[in-house]
Scaffold this active site. Structure first.
Site, short mmCIF file in Angstrom:
data_model
loop_
_atom_site.label_atom_id
_atom_site.label_comp_id
_atom_site.label_asym_id
_atom_site.label_seq_id
_atom_site.Cartn_x
_atom_site.Cartn_y
_atom_site.Cartn_z
N LYS A 143 -6.19 5.52 -3.54
CA LYS A 143 -6.88 6.52 -4.37
C LYS A 143 -5.95 7.70 -4.64
O LYS A 143 -5.04 7.98 -3.86
CB LYS A 143 -8.15 7.01 -3.66
CG LYS A 143 -9.18 5.92 -3.44
CD LYS A 143 -9.69 5.36 -4.75
CE LYS A 143 -10.65 4.21 -4.55
NZ LYS A 143 -10.81 3.40 -5.74
N CYS A 144 -6.21 8.39 -5.72
CA CYS A 144 -5.45 9.55 -6.14
C CYS A 144 -5.23 10.50 -4.96
O CYS A 144 -6.17 10.75 -4.22
CB CYS A 144 -6.22 10.26 -7.25
SG CYS A 144 -5.47 11.77 -7.83
N PRO A 145 -4.02 10.98 -4.77
CA PRO A 145 -2.81 10.83 -5.60
C PRO A 145 -1.87 9.75 -5.10
O PRO A 145 -0.73 9.66 -5.54
CB PRO A 145 -2.16 12.19 -5.45
CG PRO A 145 -2.42 12.54 -4.01
CD PRO A 145 -3.82 11.99 -3.73
N ASP A 172 -7.80 2.42 -9.09
CA ASP A 172 -8.34 3.78 -9.09
C ASP A 172 -8.47 4.24 -10.54
O ASP A 172 -7.48 4.28 -11.27
CB ASP A 172 -7.40 4.70 -8.30
CG ASP A 172 -7.87 6.15 -8.28
OD1 ASP A 172 -9.03 6.40 -8.68
OD2 ASP A 172 -7.11 7.01 -7.85
N ASP A 195 -3.27 10.04 -14.21
CA ASP A 195 -2.24 10.53 -13.29
C ASP A 195 -0.86 10.04 -13.71
O ASP A 195 0.10 10.80 -13.69
CB ASP A 195 -2.53 10.06 -11.86
CG ASP A 195 -3.78 10.68 -11.26
OD1 ASP A 195 -4.28 11.69 -11.81
OD2 ASP A 195 -4.26 10.17 -10.23
#
Length: 74
Positions: free
Chosen positions: A14-16, A41, A47
């Site tokens: 998941k981010c980041p 994600d 991103d």
């Protein structure tokens, strides 16, 4: 120059984390290489757009099938 196509599996992150892990891996590649990044994600495409803009890389495609595949030329 020997252009290579590489695959990076970043499923489950998941981010980041996808961008951070890809950034670390990109150091192993050469300018002009094509990288296929597999993610799940929903935040990852945006991103990677921001990441590529700051790094000067080019997003060739973003495909959303079972998972998201982001293809980048570095």
């Amino acid at each position: 120059m020997d252009i290579k196509e590489k695959n990076i599996n970043l499923l489950g992150l998941k981010c980041p984390m996808p961008v951070l892990k890809a950034n670390k891996k990109f150091k192993e590649f050469s300018s002009g290489d094509i990288i296929n990044i597999l993610v799940d994600d929903d935040a990852a495409p945006n991103d990677f757009r921001i990441y590529c803009k700051t790094k000067g890389y080019k997003i060739l495609s973003i495909k959303n099938n079972k998972h998201i595949t982001i293809t980048i030329k570095i």
